[in-house]
Design an enzyme around this catalytic site. Structure first.
Site, PDB file in Angstrom:
ATOM      1  N   LYS A  51      13.306   1.865  -0.602  1.00 49.11           N
ATOM      2  CA  LYS A  51      12.901   2.493   0.665  1.00 49.11           C
ATOM      3  C   LYS A  51      13.790   3.695   0.987  1.00 49.11           C
ATOM      4  O   LYS A  51      13.320   4.695   1.537  1.00 49.11           O
ATOM      5  CB  LYS A  51      12.936   1.449   1.788  1.00 49.11           C
ATOM      6  CG  LYS A  51      11.891   0.347   1.580  1.00 49.11           C
ATOM      7  CD  LYS A  51      12.115  -0.842   2.490  1.00 49.11           C
ATOM      8  CE  LYS A  51      11.061  -1.916   2.277  1.00 49.11           C
ATOM      9  NZ  LYS A  51      11.380  -3.190   2.908  1.00 49.11           N
TER      10      LYS A  51
ATOM     11  N   GLU B 252      10.720 -12.367  -0.431  1.00 44.03           N
ATOM     12  CA  GLU B 252       9.898 -12.388  -1.637  1.00 44.03           C
ATOM     13  C   GLU B 252      10.074 -13.762  -2.296  1.00 44.03           C
ATOM     14  O   GLU B 252      11.036 -14.484  -2.006  1.00 44.03           O
ATOM     15  CB  GLU B 252      10.367 -11.301  -2.610  1.00 44.03           C
ATOM     16  CG  GLU B 252      10.486  -9.918  -2.006  1.00 44.03           C
ATOM     17  CD  GLU B 252       9.162  -9.334  -1.514  1.00 44.03           C
ATOM     18  OE1 GLU B 252       8.138  -9.550  -2.176  1.00 44.03           O
ATOM     19  OE2 GLU B 252       9.152  -8.675  -0.465  1.00 44.03           O
TER      20      GLU B 252
ATOM     21  N   THR C 255      -1.540  -3.618  -4.223  1.00 43.13           N
ATOM     22  CA  THR C 255      -1.140  -4.634  -5.196  1.00 43.13           C
ATOM     23  C   THR C 255       0.368  -4.854  -5.064  1.00 43.13           C
ATOM     24  O   THR C 255       1.023  -4.231  -4.223  1.00 43.13           O
ATOM     25  CB  THR C 255      -1.512  -4.193  -6.632  1.00 43.13           C
ATOM     26  OG1 THR C 255      -0.763  -3.008  -6.968  1.00 43.13           O
ATOM     27  CG2 THR C 255      -2.997  -3.903  -6.757  1.00 43.13           C
TER      28      THR C 255
ATOM     29  N   GLY D  40       4.435  -7.959   7.031  1.00 39.46           N
ATOM     30  CA  GLY D  40       3.366  -8.715   7.697  1.00 39.46           C
ATOM     31  C   GLY D  40       2.017  -8.173   7.282  1.00 39.46           C
ATOM     32  O   GLY D  40       1.860  -6.966   7.085  1.00 39.46           O
TER      33      GLY D  40
ATOM     34  N   GLY E 223       8.042 -16.631   5.349  1.00 38.99           N
ATOM     35  CA  GLY E 223       7.221 -15.616   4.680  1.00 38.99           C
ATOM     36  C   GLY E 223       7.832 -14.229   4.682  1.00 38.99           C
ATOM     37  O   GLY E 223       7.173 -13.265   4.304  1.00 38.99           O
TER      38      GLY E 223
HETATM   39  N1  HSE Z   1      10.612  -8.901   1.710  1.00 37.30           N
HETATM   40  C1  HSE Z   1      10.572  -7.681   2.462  1.00 37.30           C
HETATM   41  C2  HSE Z   1      11.432  -7.861   3.694  1.00 37.30           C
HETATM   42  C3  HSE Z   1       9.160  -7.347   2.805  1.00 37.30           C
HETATM   43  O1  HSE Z   1      12.028  -8.918   3.871  1.00 37.30           O
HETATM   44  O2  HSE Z   1      11.569  -6.921   4.486  1.00 37.30           O
HETATM   45  C4  HSE Z   1       8.894  -5.893   3.082  1.00 37.30           C
HETATM   46  O3  HSE Z   1       9.204  -5.026   2.021  1.00 37.30           O
END
Ligand code: HSE
Length: 347
Positions: free
Chosen positions: A227, A212, A99, A325, A209
Site C-alpha cells: 500500500k 488473511e 481476485t 470489508g 475476518g
Molecule cells: N488483511 C487486511 C487488513 C485486509 O487487515 O487490513 C485489507 O488489505
C-alpha cells in the site's frame, strides 16, 4: 441515460457485494448518478463462469450458494473459470477485477487487467498486486487505449484516499504521508493494550475476518508495504518498487512494550510512511512507531485504518475509515465506476 455492461472477474465477497448493490440500487443510480449497470459476464476460480450478453440477473448471482462449480447450474454457465472468454467475449464495457492479491508477481490479476485494457475495456480493481507491482505498465496501457483504469479500493477499501489526494488535494504540495494501513495489526495492537497476548489477538482478528488466512503479511508489514508503494507512486510521483521500502512488522512487540508506551503517554502503531525530500527523491518505510497521544493517528483503534497527508499549504490532513470489508470494498468499485462515467461524459 447510460447503461454500462460490466463483467465481474473473481466472485468472492467483493464482486458478490457489487452484484447485490446492482440488484438493489440500479434504479436509484439511474436518477442519482446518471447510469445503470448490466452484468454480462462473471468468472471465478471456484464457482465457474457465465456469459449473458443480454444481461444476467444480479440478484440471482448475489444469492448464489458458494458451492464449487455453482455457475454450471445456471443457463449458459460452466464449472470452469473462463477468464479470457468472460473478459473478451461478454461485450463488457467495464471489467471489475476483484481476485486475490498475489504479492509476488500480481498474477493472475495483472493479466486480467492487461487483457481488458488491450481490448479497449475500462478496468476497475481492488487488487493491490497489479497496482503495486505493474502500475506504470498498466496505466500506460490504459492511456494508449484511451480507457479508464481506476483502483481506489487497493488502499483502504472504500475510504477515499487515492482520488482524494490526487484530485482534491492537488496543488496543496504534498510532501509525504503516514498511515495505519492494515486493520489486523492495528486490531492486534489495540487488543494487546487491553492485556491480550499477541497470538491470541491475531487469532481474534482471524475469527473476525480482518486477517488473511495466513496473517504473516498482516503482522509483518508486507501488506502495508504494497500500500505504501501504491500511495508513494500515486501521490508523491515516486517510482518505488517493493524492495525500496524497508519493512518491519509488529511481531517483536510484547505486552511489556505496550505497557511502557502507555506509561509514557504514547501508543505503538504500525506505520507505513513516505517522504519526498528536497532533491525530489522519496524514501518510504513500514515500521512500528511510538506515537505521542497528540499525534493524529494515535487515536485510531481497532481495525480502522487512517492516513495523514502532510502538505505545505494545509499541514496534516487525516482521513480515517474502514480499510477492508466486502461492502466497503464494493463501494470502492462503485466509486471507480462513477469516475469512469464522469470521464466518459467529459469525453
Ligand atoms: N488483511 C487486511 C487488513 C485486509 O487487515 O487490513 C485489507 O488489505
Amino acid at each position: 441515460m447510460t447503461e454500462y455492461k460490466i463483467a465481474l472477474v473473481g466472485f468472492g465477497g467483493v464482486n458478490r457485494a457489487l452484484a447485490q448493490l446492482i440488484a438493489e440500487r440500479n434504479a436509484r443510480w439511474k436518477t442519482e448518478l446518471g447510469f445503470t449497470l448490466k452484468i454480462v459476464g462473471v468468472t471465478d476460480l471456484f464457482l465457474g463462469s457465465l456469459i449473458g450478453r443480454e444481461g444476467l440477473d444480479a440478484g440471482v448471482l448475489a444469492r448464489l450458494p458458494a458451492v464449487k462449480g455453482a455457475f454450471a447450474q445456471l443457463p449458459g454457465g460452466s464449472a470452469e473459470a473462463q477468464n479470457a472468454a468472460v473478459i473478451k467475449d461478454s461485450g463488457a464495457d467495464i471489467i471489475a477485477e476483484a481476485t486475490f492479491t498475489n504479492p509476488v508477481d500480481g498474477e493472475p490479476a495483472t493479466s486480467f487487467c492487461r487483457w481488458a485494457l488491450e481490448n479497449g475495456q475500462h478496468v476497475v480493481t481492488t487488487n493491490k498486486g497489479p497496482i503495486a507491482l505493474h502500475g506504470p505498465e498498466l496505466k500506460a496501457l490504459a492511456l494508449r487505449h484511451d480507457v479508464g483504469f481506476e483502483y481506489e479500493g487497493a488502499v483502504m477499501s472504500g475510504t477515499p484516499v487515492i482520488r482524494l489526494a490526487k484530485q482534491t488535494l492537488a496543488g496543496s504540495e504534498l510532501s509525504g504521508f503516514e498511515g495505519i494501513l492494515n486493520g489486523t495489526s492495528n486490531y492486534v495492537l489495540t487488543r494487546m493494550e487491553g492485556g491480550l497476548g499477541f497470538a491470541e489477538a491475531v487469532r481474534e482478528a482471524q475469527v473476525l475476518g480482518y486477517a488473511e488466512a495466513d496473517p504473516t503479511a498482516d503482522v509483518e508489514g508486507h501488506d502495508v508495504r504494497l500500500k505504501v508503494v501504491i500511495l508513494a507512486n500515486e501521490l508523491l510521483g515516486a517510482k518505488l518498487t517493493v524492495s525500496d521500502v524497508s519493512c518491519n512488522g509488529i511481531s517483536a512487540l510484547d505486552l511489556a512494550d505496550i505497557e511502557q508506551a502507555r506509561a509514557d503517554g504514547a501508543r505503538w502503531k504500525l506505520i507505513g510512511a513516505a517522504t519526498r525530500h528536497a532533491d525530489g527523491s522519496v524514501s518510504a518505510s513500514v515500521e512500528p512507531r511510538l506515537l505521542g497521544n497528540d499525534h493524529p493517528l494515535a487515536g485510531i483503534s481497532g481495525a480502522t485504518n487512517a492516513v495523514s497527508f502532510n502538505s505545505e499549504l494545509l499541514g496534516a490532513v487525516t482521513v480515517s475509515g474502514p480499510g477492508a470489508g466486502r461492502m466497503e470494498t464494493a463501494f470502492a468499485l462503485l466509486s471507480d465506476i462513477i469516475a469512469i462515467h464522469r470521464r466518459v461524459a467529459h469525453h
